[in-house]
Design a protein around this motif. Sequence first.
Motif, short mmCIF file in Angstrom:
data_model
loop_
_atom_site.label_atom_id
_atom_site.label_comp_id
_atom_site.label_asym_id
_atom_site.label_seq_id
_atom_site.Cartn_x
_atom_site.Cartn_y
_atom_site.Cartn_z
N ALA A 73 0.84 -1.20 0.00
CA ALA A 73 0.00 0.00 0.00
C ALA A 73 0.87 1.25 0.00
N VAL A 74 0.39 2.29 -0.68
CA VAL A 74 1.07 3.58 -0.73
C VAL A 74 0.11 4.65 -0.22
N CYS A 106 14.93 10.34 -5.51
CA CYS A 106 14.80 9.27 -4.51
C CYS A 106 14.40 7.99 -5.24
N PRO A 107 15.22 7.51 -6.16
CA PRO A 107 14.83 6.38 -7.00
C PRO A 107 14.53 5.14 -6.17
N TYR A 108 13.32 4.61 -6.39
CA TYR A 108 12.87 3.36 -5.76
C TYR A 108 12.72 3.47 -4.24
N ASP A 109 12.76 4.68 -3.69
CA ASP A 109 12.49 4.85 -2.26
C ASP A 109 10.99 4.73 -2.02
N LYS A 110 10.61 3.97 -0.99
CA LYS A 110 9.20 3.81 -0.69
C LYS A 110 8.60 5.06 -0.06
N ALA A 111 9.43 5.91 0.50
CA ALA A 111 8.94 7.13 1.14
C ALA A 111 9.78 8.32 0.67
N ALA A 112 9.11 9.44 0.44
CA ALA A 112 9.81 10.65 0.03
C ALA A 112 8.90 11.86 0.28
N SER A 113 9.53 13.01 0.50
CA SER A 113 8.82 14.28 0.60
C SER A 113 9.50 15.24 -0.37
N VAL A 114 8.70 15.89 -1.20
CA VAL A 114 9.23 16.78 -2.24
C VAL A 114 8.60 18.16 -2.06
N TYR A 115 9.43 19.19 -2.13
CA TYR A 115 8.96 20.56 -1.93
C TYR A 115 9.25 21.41 -3.16
N ASP A 116 8.20 22.04 -3.66
CA ASP A 116 8.29 22.96 -4.78
C ASP A 116 7.92 24.35 -4.28
N ASP A 117 8.18 25.36 -5.10
CA ASP A 117 7.76 26.71 -4.73
C ASP A 117 6.25 26.81 -4.53
N ASP A 118 5.49 26.05 -5.33
CA ASP A 118 4.04 26.19 -5.33
C ASP A 118 3.28 25.02 -4.70
N CYS A 119 3.96 23.97 -4.31
CA CYS A 119 3.26 22.81 -3.76
C CYS A 119 4.23 21.91 -3.01
N LEU A 120 3.68 20.91 -2.36
CA LEU A 120 4.48 19.88 -1.72
C LEU A 120 3.80 18.53 -1.88
N LEU A 121 4.59 17.48 -1.79
CA LEU A 121 4.08 16.11 -1.94
C LEU A 121 4.81 15.20 -0.97
N GLY A 122 4.08 14.28 -0.38
CA GLY A 122 4.68 13.25 0.46
C GLY A 122 4.01 11.92 0.22
N PHE A 123 4.80 10.86 0.16
CA PHE A 123 4.21 9.52 0.08
C PHE A 123 5.05 8.55 0.90
N SER A 124 4.42 7.46 1.32
CA SER A 124 5.09 6.51 2.20
C SER A 124 4.36 5.18 2.15
N ASN A 125 5.03 4.14 2.63
CA ASN A 125 4.38 2.84 2.77
C ASN A 125 3.72 2.69 4.14
N SER A 126 3.77 3.75 4.94
CA SER A 126 3.17 3.73 6.28
C SER A 126 2.00 4.71 6.33
N SER A 127 0.92 4.26 6.92
CA SER A 127 -0.27 5.11 7.03
C SER A 127 -0.06 6.25 8.01
N SER A 128 1.03 6.21 8.77
CA SER A 128 1.28 7.29 9.75
C SER A 128 1.49 8.64 9.07
N ILE A 129 1.79 8.62 7.77
CA ILE A 129 1.97 9.88 7.07
C ILE A 129 0.67 10.68 7.03
N LEU A 130 -0.46 9.98 7.17
CA LEU A 130 -1.77 10.63 7.17
C LEU A 130 -2.27 10.93 8.57
N ASP A 131 -1.48 10.57 9.57
CA ASP A 131 -1.86 10.80 10.97
C ASP A 131 -1.40 12.20 11.37
#
Length: 695
Positions: A73-74, A106-131
Motif C-alpha cells: 500500500a502507498v 529518490c529512485p525506488y524509495d518507498k517514502a519521500a517528501s518533495v517541496y516545490d515553490d508552489d506545492c508539496l508532496l509526500g508519500f510513504s508505505n506507512s499510514s502514519s503519514i496521514l496521521d
Amino acid sequence: MPGALFTTLSFFLLLPSAATAIGQTCGNAGNYTANGTYQSNLASLAATLPSNTSSSPQLFATATAEQAGADDAVYALALCRGDITTNLTGCAACVAGCFRYAQETCPYDKAASVYDDDCLLGFSNSSSILDQANNVTRDMGTLYEYWNQQVIPGDATAVAAAVHELLTQTAQVAAASTPRLFATAVMDASGSAMPTTLYSLAQCTPDLSAADCQACLQRIIGLLNATTSVRLGGRVLLLRCNFRFENMIFFDGSPMKRITPTSGAPTPTTPPAPTSTNKRSGIKPWAIALFVAPPLVVVALCFIFYCRRQRRRYRKGGLISDRNAPSLILPEGNVRLRQKHTKNLQEQDELDWEMEAELSEFSVFDFHQILEATNNFLEENKLGEGGFGPVYKGKFPEGTEIAVKRLASHSGQGFVEFKNEVQLIAKLQHTNLVRLLGCCSSGDEKILVYEYLPNKSLDFFIFDENRKSLLDWNKRLVIIEGIAEGLLYLHKHSRLRVIHRDLKPSNILLDSEMNPKISDFGLAKIFSSNGTEGSTTRRVVGTYGYMAPEYASEGLFSIKSDVFSFGVIILEILSGKKNSGSHDCGDFINILGYAWQLYDEGRWSELIDASLVPMHHSAEMMRCMNIGLLCVQENAVDRPTMLDVVAMLSSKTKILAEPKHPAYFNVRVGNEEAPTAATESRSINEMTISVTTGR
C-alpha cells in the motif's frame, strides 16, 4: 500484469519532462522493486492525486492505493500554496512534477517528501503519514531547509528579534485562517530594528486543527538560530507545515497582515556632559579616558579570546596531533601545525586548530555532537564505505543534514592526511566541489563533516542497471561539464594548484539536482602557483583503472594525471560500464582500448549505454567520446589541459584533434579477477599497485 504495466507507463507519460522542485527528503522505509506492485500503486496515485489536489477547495488531498494488499500500500498527501487559487492547472502540474522529481532524486524509495515553490508532496508505505497528530508532534524526518546566503544589514540582535516576530505573527494568522490555514504578511523597513522590508508566508495542511497548526509552525520557527534568523530570506518545510520569508514579494495578492516590529535595538543612552573640570589636579576628563581606554580594550579582547577558546574545548578528550609528522605547509593565511615533542604543548596544538577554524569557514565539532547527530553511528545511518572508512548520514538538532566520514583507525590514513584534507578543502570554494562543514579529532577518532548530498555518488547510478536510466543524456552531459569545471578550478583558478590523484565516480557526489561535486581530498597534492607536477618515492596510492600510466609505473603525477582519470570517467558515463571489470570489451581487457577501436572504425555508437538509445544527441555523444579518448592518451604531453577540455565541451564548433591509441592499449594490466573478500576489506584508495605500461 499488463494492466500494471499500462498504469506505470501512464505514470511516466503524465509527468512533465522537467522537474523544478527546490528539494526533497528521501525516507528510510527501504526500496521498492522496479515494475512491482508498489510502483504500480505509486503510479496510480500519480495519475489521480494532482487533479484531486487542484480541484479541492483547500488545494489539499490525501490518497491511498492498496492494490494487491496492505503490504504494498502507498499513502500520499499533496498541498498547493494557498495563493494560487487562480491557477489550478499550475497546482496539478506542480504536484505531478513532484512525483517525477521524487522518481529522479529518490529512485525506488518507498517514502519521500518533495517541496516545490508552489506545492508539496509526500508519500510513504506507512499510514502514519496521514496521521496529523503523529506528524505534528514527532515526525521531523520530512524537514527541509533553504537559506539565502546574504545577511540582512543592521544590528544582528534587533534583526533576529524582528524576523522572529514577523514569522510568529504570520503563524498566528495562518492558524486562525480556517479552513485553509494559510497566511501572508509584510514587515516594512523600520530603522535599525528592521532595515529591510520582508515578506512572509506560513501554511499548514488544512486537516490540522488550529492548535496543531500553531504548534507545528512554532516548532519549526524554533529552529531559527543566530545565523539563520538574520539571513536575507529562507524557508523551513515539514510535510505538515512550512514558512518562508524573503526581501521581495513572492506570493500573489496583497499581504494579509502588515506587521510593525516592536522589538528593536536598544537606544544607547548618552551620559550627561561634565559641568566642570578638575582644576585642582589639572587633568582633563578626555585625558582620563585616553589613559583608561587602552587597558580596558586589552582586557576585553583577552576576555573574548578566552571565551572563544573555552567554547571550543571538548567535554571528552581534546584535539591531538601526529607528533612524528613533519610540518605541513598550509594554504596562505592559515596557521602552521608544527611538530610538538612535549606534552605541555598539547594545548598549543589545540589552540592552532581553534585559530585555523576561526580563519576558515569550518567548525571544530565536539565528538559528542557527532555521536548525537549520527545516533551513535547507527548502522541504519550508514551511507557507504569510503576509501578510508565508513560514511554516515547525520542531523544536527537544528535540522541540518550532514555526511560524517569516520576515518578507520586501521585505514592507513594518518593525522597528516587528515589535516591535509581538512585544511585543503576548507579553503576551496566552488560549486562543483563538496563543502566541508567541519572536523572532529578526539583520541583515536578522526572525523570529517561534509554537507549531505542526497543522491549519493555517480557510480551509484551509472553502474546500476535500474538506476542508470534515471540519467538521461542531458544530465550526463551536465555531470561531465561540472566535473571538468571543478578540476579546472583545482588546477588553475584556486589559490594553490591542487592535483586530486584519486578521481573516480565514487568520489563524484550528486546534489539534489544531480549536479556533480568532487569529494575526497585525502590524497590530493598542493603546489605553489607555478608548480604542476611532482613525484613520490613512497608507495603509489590511488584506484586501479583510473591511474595514469606514468604515475602507476614511475610515481610521476601532474595535472595531466587528473586529466587521465577524467577521461576514464567520461568513457564510463558514456558506456555505463566500469573501465576495469568483467564486461564485454571485445578483444580488449578494459574500456579504453575498446572505445578507441570502435571510434577508429566508425562504430562508436556501439559503446553507448543502451539506456540512452535512441540517441537524440549523437553528435554531442561522439564529441564527448573524442574528448574522453584525448584525455586518456598514453603520453601525458598528448593529453589536453582541463582548460582545453572545458573549451572543447563549451564549443560545439571547435575542431577536435584525432586521438591516438590510449594507454594500456590491448595489454592486460593487473589482476582482472573479482576481488576477494580479503581484498575488499582493505582500502582501495590505499592499495599499492604496480602496473606495466605497454603499447
